[in-house]
Design a protein around this motif. Structure first.
Motif, PDB file in Angstrom:
ATOM      1  N   SER A 170      52.832  47.915 103.199  1.00  0.00           N
ATOM      2  CA  SER A 170      53.839  48.972 102.225  1.00  0.00           C
ATOM      3  C   SER A 170      55.140  48.083 102.126  1.00  0.00           C
ATOM      4  CB  SER A 170      53.990  50.967 102.847  1.00  0.00           C
ATOM      5  OG  SER A 170      54.354  50.537 104.279  1.00  0.00           O
ATOM      6  N   ILE A 171      55.802  49.068 101.442  1.00  0.00           N
ATOM      7  CA  ILE A 171      57.109  48.438 100.821  1.00  0.00           C
ATOM      8  C   ILE A 171      57.447  50.026 101.437  1.00  0.00           C
ATOM      9  CG2 ILE A 171      59.007  47.769  99.441  1.00  0.00           C
ATOM     10  CD1 ILE A 171      56.674  45.512  98.021  1.00  0.00           C
ATOM     11  N   THR A 172      58.709  49.609 101.446  1.00  0.00           N
ATOM     12  CA  THR A 172      60.093  50.724 101.765  1.00  0.00           C
ATOM     13  C   THR A 172      61.857  49.722 101.711  1.00  0.00           C
ATOM     14  OG1 THR A 172      58.556  51.952 103.954  1.00  0.00           O
ATOM     15  CG2 THR A 172      61.690  51.631 103.780  1.00  0.00           C
ATOM     16  N   ALA A 173      62.216  51.066 101.180  1.00  0.00           N
ATOM     17  CA  ALA A 173      63.570  50.680 100.871  1.00  0.00           C
ATOM     18  C   ALA A 173      64.674  51.501 101.513  1.00  0.00           C
ATOM     19  CB  ALA A 173      64.192  50.584  99.290  1.00  0.00           C
ATOM     20  N   ASP A 174      65.189  51.584 101.928  1.00  0.00           N
ATOM     21  CA  ASP A 174      66.345  52.472 102.247  1.00  0.00           C
ATOM     22  C   ASP A 174      68.042  52.217 102.474  1.00  0.00           C
ATOM     23  OD1 ASP A 174      67.237  50.448 104.168  1.00  0.00           O
ATOM     24  OD2 ASP A 174      65.258  50.884 106.662  1.00  0.00           O
ATOM     25  N   ALA A 175      69.237  53.031 102.839  1.00  0.00           N
ATOM     26  CA  ALA A 175      70.486  52.649 102.330  1.00  0.00           C
ATOM     27  C   ALA A 175      70.601  53.835 104.122  1.00  0.00           C
ATOM     28  CB  ALA A 175      70.927  53.177 101.200  1.00  0.00           C
ATOM     29  N   TYR A 176      72.114  53.110 105.100  1.00  0.00           N
ATOM     30  CA  TYR A 176      72.644  53.955 105.785  1.00  0.00           C
ATOM     31  C   TYR A 176      73.811  53.707 105.628  1.00  0.00           C
ATOM     32  CZ  TYR A 176      67.910  53.639 108.559  1.00  0.00           C
ATOM     33  OH  TYR A 176      67.594  54.390 109.033  1.00  0.00           O
ATOM     34  N   ARG A 177      74.760  54.673 105.989  1.00  0.00           N
ATOM     35  CA  ARG A 177      76.236  55.168 106.203  1.00  0.00           C
ATOM     36  C   ARG A 177      76.627  55.216 107.436  1.00  0.00           C
ATOM     37  NH1 ARG A 177      80.221  52.735 104.240  1.00  0.00           N
ATOM     38  NH2 ARG A 177      82.458  53.826 104.275  1.00  0.00           N
TER      39      ARG A 177
ATOM     40  N   PRO B  11      37.283  56.372  99.017  1.00  0.00           N
ATOM     41  CA  PRO B  11      39.455  56.454  98.946  1.00  0.00           C
ATOM     42  C   PRO B  11      39.823  57.909  98.557  1.00  0.00           C
ATOM     43  CG  PRO B  11      38.599  55.125  97.136  1.00  0.00           C
ATOM     44  CD  PRO B  11      37.212  55.267  97.491  1.00  0.00           C
ATOM     45  N   ASP B  12      40.339  57.996  99.817  1.00  0.00           N
ATOM     46  CA  ASP B  12      41.014  59.518  99.562  1.00  0.00           C
ATOM     47  C   ASP B  12      42.443  59.702  99.380  1.00  0.00           C
ATOM     48  OD1 ASP B  12      38.585  60.316 102.448  1.00  0.00           O
ATOM     49  OD2 ASP B  12      38.659  60.678 100.276  1.00  0.00           O
ATOM     50  N   ALA B  13      43.368  58.971 100.268  1.00  0.00           N
ATOM     51  CA  ALA B  13      44.595  58.816  99.989  1.00  0.00           C
ATOM     52  C   ALA B  13      44.603  57.501  99.119  1.00  0.00           C
ATOM     53  CB  ALA B  13      45.295  58.917 101.046  1.00  0.00           C
ATOM     54  N   HIS B  14      45.534  57.651  98.262  1.00  0.00           N
ATOM     55  CA  HIS B  14      45.436  56.143  97.093  1.00  0.00           C
ATOM     56  C   HIS B  14      47.553  56.353  96.855  1.00  0.00           C
ATOM     57  CE1 HIS B  14      41.338  56.372  94.980  1.00  0.00           C
ATOM     58  NE2 HIS B  14      41.589  57.466  95.142  1.00  0.00           N
ATOM     59  N   HIS B  15      47.484  54.871  97.473  1.00  0.00           N
ATOM     60  CA  HIS B  15      49.236  54.737  97.328  1.00  0.00           C
ATOM     61  C   HIS B  15      50.039  55.675  97.978  1.00  0.00           C
ATOM     62  CE1 HIS B  15      47.078  51.332  95.832  1.00  0.00           C
ATOM     63  NE2 HIS B  15      46.790  51.306  94.884  1.00  0.00           N
ATOM     64  N   PRO B  16      49.837  56.574  98.535  1.00  0.00           N
ATOM     65  CA  PRO B  16      50.972  57.493  99.042  1.00  0.00           C
ATOM     66  C   PRO B  16      52.317  56.963  98.895  1.00  0.00           C
ATOM     67  CG  PRO B  16      49.284  57.312 101.167  1.00  0.00           C
ATOM     68  CD  PRO B  16      49.619  56.461  99.832  1.00  0.00           C
ATOM     69  N   ILE B  17      53.219  57.955  98.600  1.00  0.00           N
ATOM     70  CA  ILE B  17      54.539  57.062  98.062  1.00  0.00           C
ATOM     71  C   ILE B  17      55.338  58.434  99.205  1.00  0.00           C
ATOM     72  CG2 ILE B  17      56.477  57.912  96.467  1.00  0.00           C
ATOM     73  CD1 ILE B  17      54.431  57.189  94.290  1.00  0.00           C
TER      74      ILE B  17
ATOM     75  N   SER C 234      51.230  49.420 109.166  1.00  0.00           N
ATOM     76  CA  SER C 234      50.941  50.945 109.364  1.00  0.00           C
ATOM     77  C   SER C 234      49.456  50.822 109.472  1.00  0.00           C
ATOM     78  CB  SER C 234      51.117  51.849 108.063  1.00  0.00           C
ATOM     79  OG  SER C 234      52.505  51.935 108.552  1.00  0.00           O
ATOM     80  N   LEU C 235      48.963  51.181 110.851  1.00  0.00           N
ATOM     81  CA  LEU C 235      47.898  51.629 111.489  1.00  0.00           C
ATOM     82  C   LEU C 235      48.080  52.490 111.134  1.00  0.00           C
ATOM     83  CD1 LEU C 235      47.443  49.840 113.490  1.00  0.00           C
ATOM     84  CD2 LEU C 235      45.908  49.503 111.984  1.00  0.00           C
ATOM     85  N   ASN C 236      47.013  53.564 110.166  1.00  0.00           N
ATOM     86  CA  ASN C 236      46.806  54.584 109.955  1.00  0.00           C
ATOM     87  C   ASN C 236      45.489  55.033 110.221  1.00  0.00           C
ATOM     88  OD1 ASN C 236      49.124  54.700 108.416  1.00  0.00           O
ATOM     89  ND2 ASN C 236      48.634  54.659 106.021  1.00  0.00           N
TER      90      ASN C 236
ATOM     91  N   ILE D 170      73.979  57.938 108.458  1.00  0.00           N
ATOM     92  CA  ILE D 170      73.108  58.689 107.436  1.00  0.00           C
ATOM     93  C   ILE D 170      72.527  57.606 106.946  1.00  0.00           C
ATOM     94  CG2 ILE D 170      73.832  60.903 107.885  1.00  0.00           C
ATOM     95  CD1 ILE D 170      75.175  60.737 105.576  1.00  0.00           C
ATOM     96  N   GLY D 171      71.300  58.268 106.541  1.00  0.00           N
ATOM     97  CA  GLY D 171      70.928  57.392 105.195  1.00  0.00           C
ATOM     98  C   GLY D 171      69.683  58.219 104.168  1.00  0.00           C
ATOM     99  N   VAL D 172      68.922  57.351 103.423  1.00  0.00           N
ATOM    100  CA  VAL D 172      67.673  57.516 102.886  1.00  0.00           C
ATOM    101  C   VAL D 172      66.325  56.754 103.028  1.00  0.00           C
ATOM    102  CG1 VAL D 172      69.481  59.105 101.132  1.00  0.00           C
ATOM    103  CG2 VAL D 172      69.055  56.777 100.641  1.00  0.00           C
ATOM    104  N   TYR D 173      65.701  56.803 102.260  1.00  0.00           N
ATOM    105  CA  TYR D 173      64.335  55.982 102.667  1.00  0.00           C
ATOM    106  C   TYR D 173      63.606  56.572 101.051  1.00  0.00           C
ATOM    107  CZ  TYR D 173      61.552  58.800 104.703  1.00  0.00           C
ATOM    108  OH  TYR D 173      60.577  60.432 104.967  1.00  0.00           O
ATOM    109  N   GLY D 174      61.991  55.466 101.035  1.00  0.00           N
ATOM    110  CA  GLY D 174      61.583  55.695 100.414  1.00  0.00           C
ATOM    111  C   GLY D 174      60.402  54.135 100.897  1.00  0.00           C
ATOM    112  N   SER D 175      59.036  54.742 100.253  1.00  0.00           N
ATOM    113  CA  SER D 175      58.216  54.174 100.799  1.00  0.00           C
ATOM    114  C   SER D 175      57.315  54.372 100.150  1.00  0.00           C
ATOM    115  CB  SER D 175      57.829  54.400 102.435  1.00  0.00           C
ATOM    116  OG  SER D 175      56.902  55.579 102.531  1.00  0.00           O
ATOM    117  N   TYR D 176      56.474  53.301  99.254  1.00  0.00           N
ATOM    118  CA  TYR D 176      54.891  52.877  98.502  1.00  0.00           C
ATOM    119  C   TYR D 176      53.995  51.679  98.867  1.00  0.00           C
ATOM    120  CZ  TYR D 176      51.981  52.160  94.658  1.00  0.00           C
ATOM    121  OH  TYR D 176      51.033  51.873  93.987  1.00  0.00           O
ATOM    122  N   ASP D 177      52.544  52.531  99.588  1.00  0.00           N
ATOM    123  CA  ASP D 177      51.718  52.334 100.977  1.00  0.00           C
ATOM    124  C   ASP D 177      50.968  51.597  98.815  1.00  0.00           C
ATOM    125  OD1 ASP D 177      52.496  53.343 102.731  1.00  0.00           O
ATOM    126  OD2 ASP D 177      50.681  54.549 102.717  1.00  0.00           O
TER     127      ASP D 177
END
Length: 184
Positions: free
Chosen positions: A55-62, A88-94, A33-35, A70-77
């Motif tokens: 970052s890494i993203t995990a998601d699941a769709y139904r 460094p201002d925003a450390h590893h946003p979740i 991502s370009l932030n 519909i789905g859920v997701y989670g990501s970690y920068d």
């Protein structure tokens, strides 16, 4: 609790729908991502800077019908979003939340997402956890049955953080990302 149980039942019960079923299941992706982070300080001024963050993203769709999912997701920068180049201002946003997708074809799906974000925020000599709502839109394209690519535009809209010296910071992170992932 009852609504959560119904949602879990819907996600786990077997069903098959035409084009939306191609996007069903668990996905794992590597994102870049370009932030653009904007920090509005009081007292003080507003600062905006840009940085690229993987970052890494995990998601699941139904699938819920022929086209809707519909789905859920989670990501970690994996990196830190920085406003000044030295602090460094925003450390590893979740980020975690839900998605609603619409399959236009058997290979193309658009979605909206709504979630919540957390990050450890620092300023010279201080640090504090910040959090707030996040939202975005995106599209996924299936390159093969399991390999997909994604584009996404999103925002993390953190609540104002108040420091012990009486000052405050309001942080927003706008992200423009691309991803490559695998749907299991």
């Amino acid at each position: 609790m009852k609504k959560m149980a119904i949602l879990l039942w819907m996600l786990l019960s077997p069903a098959a729908f035409a084009q939306s079923q191609n996007f069903e299941g668990f996905g794992l992706s590597i994102d870049y991502s370009l932030n653009s982070i904007t920090d509005k300080s009081t007292p003080g001024d507003s600062a905006t800077s840009r940085s690229g963050v993987p970052s890494i993203t995990a998601d699941a769709y139904r699938a819920i019908n022929d086209q809707w999912l519909i789905g859920v997701y989670g990501s970690y920068d994996l990196g830190t979003t920085d406003t000044s180049g030295t602090d460094p201002d925003a450390h590893h946003p979740i980020e975690a939340g839900g998605k609603v997708g619409y399959a236009f074809t058997e290979k193309l799906m658009a979605y909206v997402k709504l979630g919540y974000s957390w990050s450890k925020y620092s300023s010279p000599g201080y640090y504090q956890w910040i959090n707030g709502p996040s939202y975005g839109i995106g599209a996924e394209y299936l390159l093969t049955k399991n390999l997909f690519t994604r584009v996404e535009v999103s925002q993390q809209n953190y609540k104002t953080v108040y420091w012990s010296d009486g000052s405050s910071d309001k942080v927003n992170i706008n992200s423009y990302g691309i991803s490559l992932g695998w749907r299991f």
